[in-house]
Design an enzyme around this catalytic site. Structure first.
Site, PDB file in Angstrom:
ATOM      1  N   ASN A   7      44.971 -14.709 -36.002  1.00  0.00           N
ATOM      2  CA  ASN A   7      45.814 -13.452 -36.921  1.00  0.00           C
ATOM      3  C   ASN A   7      45.834 -12.422 -36.128  1.00  0.00           C
ATOM      4  OD1 ASN A   7      47.303 -12.458 -38.538  1.00  0.00           O
ATOM      5  ND2 ASN A   7      46.746 -12.172 -40.210  1.00  0.00           N
ATOM      6  N   TRP A   8      46.156 -11.761 -35.069  1.00  0.00           N
ATOM      7  CA  TRP A   8      46.115 -10.494 -34.692  1.00  0.00           C
ATOM      8  C   TRP A   8      46.563  -9.639 -35.082  1.00  0.00           C
ATOM      9  CZ3 TRP A   8      47.420 -12.227 -28.660  1.00  0.00           C
ATOM     10  CH2 TRP A   8      46.612 -13.531 -28.483  1.00  0.00           C
ATOM     11  N   HIS A  92      51.082 -13.932 -46.381  1.00  0.00           N
ATOM     12  CA  HIS A  92      49.602 -13.088 -46.302  1.00  0.00           C
ATOM     13  C   HIS A  92      49.454 -12.184 -47.266  1.00  0.00           C
ATOM     14  CE1 HIS A  92      46.860 -11.310 -44.457  1.00  0.00           C
ATOM     15  NE2 HIS A  92      46.387 -11.831 -44.120  1.00  0.00           N
ATOM     16  N   GLU A 162      43.205 -17.450 -49.189  1.00  0.00           N
ATOM     17  CA  GLU A 162      42.339 -16.297 -48.538  1.00  0.00           C
ATOM     18  C   GLU A 162      42.575 -15.315 -49.257  1.00  0.00           C
ATOM     19  OE1 GLU A 162      43.122 -15.984 -44.353  1.00  0.00           O
ATOM     20  OE2 GLU A 162      45.057 -15.190 -45.233  1.00  0.00           O
ATOM     21  N   GLY A 171      40.110  -6.328 -48.158  1.00  0.00           N
ATOM     22  CA  GLY A 171      39.000  -6.158 -49.117  1.00  0.00           C
ATOM     23  C   GLY A 171      37.436  -5.802 -48.179  1.00  0.00           C
ATOM     24  N   GLY A 228      40.344 -13.499 -38.442  1.00  0.00           N
ATOM     25  CA  GLY A 228      41.628 -11.814 -38.203  1.00  0.00           C
ATOM     26  C   GLY A 228      40.825 -11.377 -37.238  1.00  0.00           C
TER      27      GLY A 228
HETATM   28  C1  PEP Z   1      43.216 -12.977 -42.273  1.00  0.00           C
HETATM   29  O1  PEP Z   1      44.153 -12.027 -42.871  1.00  0.00           O
HETATM   30  O2  PEP Z   1      44.170 -13.758 -42.739  1.00  0.00           O
HETATM   31  C2  PEP Z   1      41.816 -12.917 -42.008  1.00  0.00           C
HETATM   32  C3  PEP Z   1      41.441 -13.757 -42.540  1.00  0.00           C
HETATM   33  O3  PEP Z   1      41.404 -11.445 -41.586  1.00  0.00           O
HETATM   34  P1  PEP Z   1      39.220 -11.429 -41.422  1.00  0.00           P
HETATM   35  O4  PEP Z   1      38.745 -12.698 -40.464  1.00  0.00           O
HETATM   36  O5  PEP Z   1      39.563 -10.010 -40.715  1.00  0.00           O
HETATM   37  O6  PEP Z   1      39.306 -11.476 -42.738  1.00  0.00           O
END
Ligand code: PEP
Length: 247
Positions: A7-8, A92, A162, A171, A228
């Protein structure tokens, strides 16, 4: 089959997305691993061109629940499908908690995605406040129920656990303990049976990187990871894929 979801977010614009996609195109996906890139809407077609001829698949980060019409700024599930998407993230936490998307919106988006043949990846997760007040399961139960109850073809919906507090940015960036992920994924597996999903596909997302991915991907009910921040670094992606090759 295991899944790697990249997920960019809104981290990379057109030029950087094109360059990143070309680096992804050079990474070989192991057998039995599905890799899905979710670029920005603007970069979607460029990324699709850059990975054409590889096994990388494409997903939307978000879709509109309306098919077409006077909906300024929205992009429908059908438009994404037409552009080559096979998947879409839905609900999301950044959509829910920053842009105010409700459980009702999430449900409509899932229905829109299913109606055009996209696989929705339903993101669920508790906030830090939920966790502190002992409402983790309450939150997940509610999100799952409002998304899946009486939903035709609910078994075509993938689920991503998530926890909001574990995601970089919105977060803390501190990943959830693998033991807790194991418990929650087992719980989700039981919980969604009532919605007709007997063998759910469940991903973990929240600060996954090359260093900690093994702890999640070796758990019985973890069928993949959503990344992400790590997904922006091809070396990290390469290491995660190397681990997936051993699963
Ligand atoms: C996300 O937002 O889906 C995610 C997993 O982000 P990160 O890996 O940056 O915590």
């Amino acid at each position: 089959m295991k899944y790697f979801i990249a997920n960019w977010k809104m981290y990379v614009g057109l030029e950087k997305s094109r360059a990143l996609a070309m680096q992804y195109a050079g990474l070989v996906l192991p057998q039995d691993v599905t890799g899905v890139i979710c670029p920005t809407t603007l970069s979607f077609t460029e990324v699709s061109r850059a990975v054409a001829g590889t096994n990388w698949q494409l997903g939307a980060q978000n879709v509109s629940w309306t098919p077409e019409g006077a909906y300024t700024g929205a992009v429908s599930a059908e438009f994404f499908r037409e552009a080559g998407a096979r998947y879409t993230l839905v609900g999301h936490s950044e959509r829910r908690y920053i842009f105010g998307e409700t459980d009702h919106d999430v449900r409509k988006k899932i229905m829109a995605a299913l109606s055009v043949g996209l696989t929705p990846i339903l993101c669920v997760g508790e906030t830090a406040d939920d966790l502190a007040s002992g409402k983790r399961q309450y939150r997940l139960k509610k999100q799952l129920m409002l998304a899946l109850e009486d939903l035709p073809n609910a078994d075509r919906v993938f689920i991503a656990y998530e926890p909001v507090w574990a995601i970089h940015g919105i977060g803390s960036g501190i990943a959830c303990l693998p033991a807790d992920v194991a418990d929650i994924h087992n719980w989700i597996k039981e919980e969604v049976k009532q919605y007709g999903i007997s063998e759910p596909t469940i991903f973990y997302g929240g600060s996954v990187n090359a260093g900690n991915c093994a702890a999640y991907l070796t758990l019985p009910n973890v069928h993949g990871v959503v990344t992400g921040t790590a997904s922006l670094h091809p070396a990290e992606v390469k290491s995660i894929l190397s681990f997936l090759a051993t699963c």
